[in-house]
Design an enzyme around this catalytic site. Sequence first.
Site, PDB file in Angstrom:
ATOM      1  N   TRP A 167      38.643  -8.982  53.527  1.00 39.61           N
ATOM      2  CA  TRP A 167      37.193  -9.256  53.632  1.00 39.61           C
ATOM      3  C   TRP A 167      36.492  -8.805  52.380  1.00 39.61           C
ATOM      4  O   TRP A 167      37.077  -8.100  51.579  1.00 39.61           O
ATOM      5  CB  TRP A 167      36.606  -8.538  54.853  1.00 39.61           C
ATOM      6  N   GLU A 194      32.058 -15.020  43.254  1.00 38.53           N
ATOM      7  CA  GLU A 194      32.580 -13.651  43.144  1.00 38.53           C
ATOM      8  C   GLU A 194      33.762 -13.403  44.080  1.00 38.53           C
ATOM      9  O   GLU A 194      33.759 -13.894  45.216  1.00 38.53           O
ATOM     10  CB  GLU A 194      31.433 -12.698  43.502  1.00 38.53           C
ATOM     11  N   ARG A 208      32.561  -6.920  37.377  1.00 40.10           N
ATOM     12  CA  ARG A 208      31.761  -6.406  38.484  1.00 40.10           C
ATOM     13  C   ARG A 208      31.798  -4.887  38.643  1.00 40.10           C
ATOM     14  O   ARG A 208      31.155  -4.322  39.525  1.00 40.10           O
ATOM     15  CB  ARG A 208      32.256  -7.058  39.794  1.00 40.10           C
ATOM     16  N   TYR A 237      29.940 -10.786  57.303  1.00 44.91           N
ATOM     17  CA  TYR A 237      29.526  -9.702  56.401  1.00 44.91           C
ATOM     18  C   TYR A 237      28.777 -10.310  55.217  1.00 44.91           C
ATOM     19  O   TYR A 237      29.164 -11.340  54.690  1.00 44.91           O
ATOM     20  CB  TYR A 237      30.752  -8.940  55.894  1.00 44.91           C
ATOM     21  N   GLU A 269      34.587  -5.324  41.601  1.00 42.87           N
ATOM     22  CA  GLU A 269      33.866  -4.208  42.231  1.00 42.87           C
ATOM     23  C   GLU A 269      34.814  -3.182  42.847  1.00 42.87           C
ATOM     24  O   GLU A 269      34.419  -2.034  43.041  1.00 42.87           O
ATOM     25  CB  GLU A 269      32.841  -4.705  43.254  1.00 42.87           C
ATOM     26  N   GLU A 328      23.296  -6.623  39.741  1.00 41.68           N
ATOM     27  CA  GLU A 328      23.015  -6.755  41.182  1.00 41.68           C
ATOM     28  C   GLU A 328      21.972  -5.720  41.595  1.00 41.68           C
ATOM     29  O   GLU A 328      22.022  -4.569  41.153  1.00 41.68           O
ATOM     30  CB  GLU A 328      24.308  -6.518  41.978  1.00 41.68           C
ATOM     31  N   HIS A 341      34.064 -12.571  48.859  1.00 42.31           N
ATOM     32  CA  HIS A 341      34.551 -11.309  49.406  1.00 42.31           C
ATOM     33  C   HIS A 341      36.047 -11.243  49.669  1.00 42.31           C
ATOM     34  O   HIS A 341      36.500 -10.805  50.741  1.00 42.31           O
ATOM     35  CB  HIS A 341      33.760 -10.933  50.666  1.00 42.31           C
ATOM     36  N   ASP A 345      29.313 -14.719  46.951  1.00 42.88           N
ATOM     37  CA  ASP A 345      30.413 -13.759  47.068  1.00 42.88           C
ATOM     38  C   ASP A 345      31.382 -14.227  48.161  1.00 42.88           C
ATOM     39  O   ASP A 345      30.995 -14.333  49.323  1.00 42.88           O
ATOM     40  CB  ASP A 345      29.816 -12.386  47.430  1.00 42.88           C
ATOM     41  N   ARG A 351      21.522 -14.333  45.116  1.00 41.70           N
ATOM     42  CA  ARG A 351      22.822 -14.517  45.760  1.00 41.70           C
ATOM     43  C   ARG A 351      22.596 -15.162  47.125  1.00 41.70           C
ATOM     44  O   ARG A 351      21.673 -14.786  47.853  1.00 41.70           O
ATOM     45  CB  ARG A 351      23.500 -13.155  45.915  1.00 41.70           C
TER      46      ARG A 351
HETATM   47  C1  GCO Z   1      28.535  -6.795  46.805  1.00 37.65           C
HETATM   48  C2  GCO Z   1      29.576  -6.194  47.650  1.00 37.65           C
HETATM   49  C3  GCO Z   1      29.160  -5.168  48.666  1.00 37.65           C
HETATM   50  C4  GCO Z   1      30.367  -4.340  49.061  1.00 37.65           C
HETATM   51  C5  GCO Z   1      29.994  -2.957  49.447  1.00 37.65           C
HETATM   52  C6  GCO Z   1      31.215  -2.120  49.751  1.00 37.65           C
HETATM   53  O1  GCO Z   1      28.869  -7.770  46.162  1.00 37.65           O
HETATM   54  O2  GCO Z   1      27.454  -6.245  46.756  1.00 37.65           O
HETATM   55  O3  GCO Z   1      30.600  -7.030  48.004  1.00 37.65           O
HETATM   56  O4  GCO Z   1      28.541  -5.683  49.765  1.00 37.65           O
HETATM   57  O5  GCO Z   1      31.067  -4.937  50.086  1.00 37.65           O
HETATM   58  O6  GCO Z   1      29.239  -2.411  48.419  1.00 37.65           O
HETATM   59  O7  GCO Z   1      30.926  -0.784  49.743  1.00 37.65           O
HETATM   60 MG    MG Z   2      30.866  -8.312  46.226  1.00 44.06          MG
END
Ligand code: GCO
Ligand code: MG
Length: 435
Positions: A435, A268, A315, A178, A294, A371, A244, A242, A166
């Site tokens: 985010w 993602e 995810r 982030y 996720e 992941e 996000h 990602d 990634r």
């Molecule tokens: C990823 C995620 C993480 C999340 C985190 C939140 O793709 O691994 O986006 O970074 O932000 O797990 O708790």
């Molecule tokens: Mg993510």
Amino acid sequence: MTATHPPKRAETEQSDIASTRIDSAEVLVTSPGRNFVTLRLRTRDGVIGLGDATVNGRELAVASYLRDYVAPLLVGRDAHAVEDTWQYLYRGAYWRRGPITMAAIAAVDTALWDIKAKMAGMPLYQLLGGRSRRGCLAYGHASGNDLDELLDSVRAHLDEGYRAIRIQTGVPGLESVYGVASSSNAHVGRHGTTSRYDHEPARRSSAPVEESWDTRAYLRHAPKVFDAVRAEFGPELPLLHDAHHRLTPIQAARLGKELEPYDLFWLEDVTPAENTSVLRRVREHTTTPLAIGEVFNTIWDYRELFEEQLIDYVRSPVTHAGGITALRRILDYAAIYQIKSGVHGPTDVSPVGLAAALHLGIAIPNFGIQEYMKHSTETVEVFQPTYSFVDGLLDPGAEPGLGISYDDDVAAAHPYSRAYLPVNRLQLDGSMHDW
Ligand code: GCO
Ligand code: MG
């Protein structure tokens, strides 16, 4: 006429039940670098099952849900009744879905599967259909504040054996982003940089760290980054990214289109999770594969995405989607549409949650990728996982059950301490942003 009394529970093998009844249900909270919530069930015969219930930044809410409402219902139940217990907790609560409820149900479900597999004397994947592949392809996290740092980080990952990576970078003009390791978190390896962005300890402060964001700067920068990475490492290496949840549908469509020449494995979370129908617009414009989920909790969140084939990868982790039973159901549904797994595996999913994902991943027909961010030494000391990472593949191992054992003494040396995920504001005017 004599009234008949149907059995209260779906217990059929009455004679076996006494020894397999759940005798205790404990909620364990520890913080070996970051916070984890674990459910430990024990049967009358002393068989132990573990489940992960960690919701990053809101850990004690799940601990309370489990301790105050779920644990009292579990004691005395038949540990073999995995499906019935799932339905009992899901339907029985009346209030449906949501991250806290579903993480609590996930922990119970995972712990019950762990117990069942230990009783069978088999690694859990054998109960899920047996091994379908040599190992689970893992992707690691390369990141850098600038291009040089990023390329070094990719090299460090390749040295560690990763076969899929990634890519996240800093954006010119933004102080921090982030998903990108800050220099203070960097561990200096052979190639100079770090392999993780949320380096433990998790950010502990009285309030969340505030980051700032500029979508136009990001959209200008991202294609240049992938251009440089492909130029350096060639066309073969699977690359992931990602976004996000930060983009609007039309911005996401543009990004997907502009990244097409770089042949991503996936892009993602391009848009926020709530309104999944906006992905129709994204899909109309780009063939870059999409991954999402996720922060989803249930199969219902995926319905339109699957049926309209708007995504390519799921995810959801075991921990946040209601456990092995529920994620298996989601992935079977996905398989009809040739959609594969891409299970979330950051360090805030505990080794228990990761082990559960690996047992599922090694067995299912539509495994895609897993992941993987290595947990800290302290975390490993608490959970003692027996899964392995060799040549880019993760393997759940051959121990009966999940292959995790929880060390209470080590855990007690790491008491809970509140930690928050960051928040994101627009650099332009300070508005709160996704985010
Ligand atoms: C990823 C995620 C993480 C999340 C985190 C939140 O793709 O691994 O986006 O970074 O932000 O797990 O708790
Ligand atoms: Mg993510």
